[in-house]
Design a protein around this motif. Structure first.
Motif, PDB file in Angstrom:
ATOM      1  N   LYS A  73       0.836  -1.206   0.000  1.00 50.10           N
ATOM      2  CA  LYS A  73       0.000   0.000   0.000  1.00 50.10           C
ATOM      3  C   LYS A  73       0.865   1.248   0.000  1.00 50.10           C
ATOM      4  O   LYS A  73       0.515   2.269  -0.599  1.00 50.10           O
ATOM      5  N   ASP A  74       2.008   1.170   0.659  1.00 48.93           N
ATOM      6  CA  ASP A  74       2.962   2.283   0.672  1.00 48.93           C
ATOM      7  C   ASP A  74       3.397   2.640  -0.744  1.00 48.93           C
ATOM      8  O   ASP A  74       3.448   3.817  -1.129  1.00 48.93           O
ATOM      9  N   ASP A  75       3.692   1.620  -1.552  1.00 54.48           N
ATOM     10  CA  ASP A  75       4.112   1.873  -2.937  1.00 54.48           C
ATOM     11  C   ASP A  75       2.977   2.463  -3.765  1.00 54.48           C
ATOM     12  O   ASP A  75       3.207   3.277  -4.652  1.00 54.48           O
ATOM     13  N   VAL A  76       1.750   2.042  -3.470  1.00 51.43           N
ATOM     14  CA  VAL A  76       0.596   2.600  -4.187  1.00 51.43           C
ATOM     15  C   VAL A  76       0.474   4.091  -3.893  1.00 51.43           C
ATOM     16  O   VAL A  76       0.307   4.912  -4.801  1.00 51.43           O
ATOM     17  N   LEU A  77       0.564   4.453  -2.613  1.00 47.49           N
ATOM     18  CA  LEU A  77       0.473   5.866  -2.250  1.00 47.49           C
ATOM     19  C   LEU A  77       1.607   6.670  -2.881  1.00 47.49           C
ATOM     20  O   LEU A  77       1.385   7.776  -3.400  1.00 47.49           O
ATOM     21  N   PHE A 121      -4.873  12.523  -8.263  1.00 49.88           N
ATOM     22  CA  PHE A 121      -3.457  12.363  -7.968  1.00 49.88           C
ATOM     23  C   PHE A 121      -2.884  13.616  -7.308  1.00 49.88           C
ATOM     24  O   PHE A 121      -2.042  13.527  -6.415  1.00 49.88           O
ATOM     25  N   GLY A 122      -3.331  14.791  -7.755  1.00 51.17           N
ATOM     26  CA  GLY A 122      -2.869  16.025  -7.125  1.00 51.17           C
ATOM     27  C   GLY A 122      -3.318  16.117  -5.682  1.00 51.17           C
ATOM     28  O   GLY A 122      -2.555  16.528  -4.800  1.00 51.17           O
ATOM     29  N   MET A 123      -4.553  15.729  -5.424  1.00 53.79           N
ATOM     30  CA  MET A 123      -5.069  15.750  -4.056  1.00 53.79           C
ATOM     31  C   MET A 123      -4.257  14.851  -3.136  1.00 53.79           C
ATOM     32  O   MET A 123      -4.067  15.151  -1.952  1.00 53.79           O
ATOM     33  N   SER A 124      -3.777  13.733  -3.681  1.00 56.80           N
ATOM     34  CA  SER A 124      -3.020  12.784  -2.858  1.00 56.80           C
ATOM     35  C   SER A 124      -1.799  13.434  -2.221  1.00 56.80           C
ATOM     36  O   SER A 124      -1.415  13.085  -1.107  1.00 56.80           O
ATOM     37  N   ILE A 125      -1.192  14.377  -2.937  1.00 62.53           N
ATOM     38  CA  ILE A 125       0.009  15.041  -2.426  1.00 62.53           C
ATOM     39  C   ILE A 125      -0.302  15.797  -1.146  1.00 62.53           C
ATOM     40  O   ILE A 125       0.465  15.787  -0.186  1.00 62.53           O
ATOM     41  N   LEU A 133       4.587   7.484   4.419  1.00 62.39           N
ATOM     42  CA  LEU A 133       5.395   6.668   3.522  1.00 62.39           C
ATOM     43  C   LEU A 133       6.600   6.066   4.237  1.00 62.39           C
ATOM     44  O   LEU A 133       7.011   6.539   5.301  1.00 62.39           O
ATOM     45  N   SER A 134       7.182   5.059   3.634  1.00 63.79           N
ATOM     46  CA  SER A 134       8.430   4.484   4.143  1.00 63.79           C
ATOM     47  C   SER A 134       9.530   5.533   4.015  1.00 63.79           C
ATOM     48  O   SER A 134       9.423   6.453   3.191  1.00 63.79           O
ATOM     49  N   PRO A 135      10.594   5.436   4.808  1.00 60.64           N
ATOM     50  CA  PRO A 135      11.682   6.417   4.713  1.00 60.64           C
ATOM     51  C   PRO A 135      12.235   6.557   3.289  1.00 60.64           C
ATOM     52  O   PRO A 135      12.537   7.661   2.844  1.00 60.64           O
ATOM     53  N   GLU A 140      12.383  10.158  -1.571  1.00 64.69           N
ATOM     54  CA  GLU A 140      12.234  10.383  -3.013  1.00 64.69           C
ATOM     55  C   GLU A 140      11.133  11.398  -3.289  1.00 64.69           C
ATOM     56  O   GLU A 140      11.269  12.274  -4.155  1.00 64.69           O
ATOM     57  N   LEU A 141      10.039  11.316  -2.540  1.00 70.21           N
ATOM     58  CA  LEU A 141       8.940  12.258  -2.743  1.00 70.21           C
ATOM     59  C   LEU A 141       9.379  13.674  -2.390  1.00 70.21           C
ATOM     60  O   LEU A 141       9.037  14.634  -3.096  1.00 70.21           O
ATOM     61  N   ARG A 142      10.139  13.814  -1.325  1.00 70.85           N
ATOM     62  CA  ARG A 142      10.614  15.146  -0.933  1.00 70.85           C
ATOM     63  C   ARG A 142      11.603  15.695  -1.961  1.00 70.85           C
ATOM     64  O   ARG A 142      11.665  16.908  -2.183  1.00 70.85           O
ATOM     65  N   ARG A 143      12.352  14.813  -2.600  1.00 72.88           N
ATOM     66  CA  ARG A 143      13.258  15.256  -3.666  1.00 72.88           C
ATOM     67  C   ARG A 143      12.448  15.823  -4.843  1.00 72.88           C
ATOM     68  O   ARG A 143      12.799  16.865  -5.405  1.00 72.88           O
TER      69      ARG A 143
END
Length: 223
Positions: A73-77, A121-125, A133-135, A140-143
């Protein structure tokens, strides 16, 4: 002249198996369907309150089926958020070029950014904190978010340099703009009175008023 006789290959029954290219397209479409269903549920119920079983039921498949496309589920998010960020990054890449002023380029970017915040997808952010999320995925998302921040700051800086944006602290302005645009994801409703494009236009108008250079008349106090 008699028509040529069909070859044995032409007369053979077509293969019931799909070609590798067709299977690849099918996989991509099914993977996207999982992401769309998950993003909608995450946004409506919350990430922690949504299970992969919920996503599977939404798609009329079994939970193990989802593991053909995602590990967890983490990868889906993460993928939902990544696709939302890619929409914004694409908007930054398509703003008008050097022939437009920095303020005009900023308006174009803000309007596209705002519209992205009305999409699943924009709302998800914005609706799900990246701490869920996992570390590894969080980093990667913060990058990716940092890349958008740099693009936004670059457009603001170009407007200051060409005089179309009032001198200001670029970092503070970028944070204020991003914060206002991200907030749209929390209050936007598809059945609301305004269409996404109108919300984007009005939001850009409000923000632009705070960035446009002041005239000497506006700086003078009224008597």
């Amino acid at each position: 002249m008699a028509p040529p006789k069909p070859t044995a290959a032409a007369m053979a029954d077509p293969s019931p198996w799909r070609s590798p290219a067709q299977r690849g397209r099918d996989r991509a479409l099914k993977r996207e369907a999982v992401l769309k269903a998950a993003a909608r549920l995450f946004n409506e119920k919350g990430f922690h309150a949504t299970s992969l079983d919920d996503v599977a039921r939404q798609l009329n498949v079994t939970k193990p089926t989802l593991y053909h496309y995602f590990r967890s589920k983490d990868d889906v998010l993460f993928e939902c958020c990544r696709m939302g960020l890619e929409m914004i990054e694409a908007a930054a890449a398509t703003v008008p070029g050097s022939q437009a002023s920095g303020l005009e380029r900023l308006r174009a970017l803000m309007e596209q950014y705002a519209e992205a915040m009305t999409m699943d997808f924009g709302m998800s952010i914005s609706r799900t904190p990246d701490t869920a999320l996992s570390p590894e995925n969080r980093a990667e998302l913060r990058r990716l978010k940092a890349q958008i921040d740099r693009a936004l700051r670059g457009v603001i800086q170009s407007g200051i340099e060409d005089g179309s944006i009032a001198p200001c602290d670029v970092r503070t302005a970028a944070f204020a703009i991003a914060g206002a645009l991200n907030a749209i994801a929390h209050w936007y409703k598809p059945d609301g009175p305004l269409a996404p494009a109108e919300i984007a236009r009005q939001t850009a108008d409000f923000l632009i008023q705070g960035l446009a250079p002041r005239t000497s008349e506006r700086r003078q106090p009224k008597r």
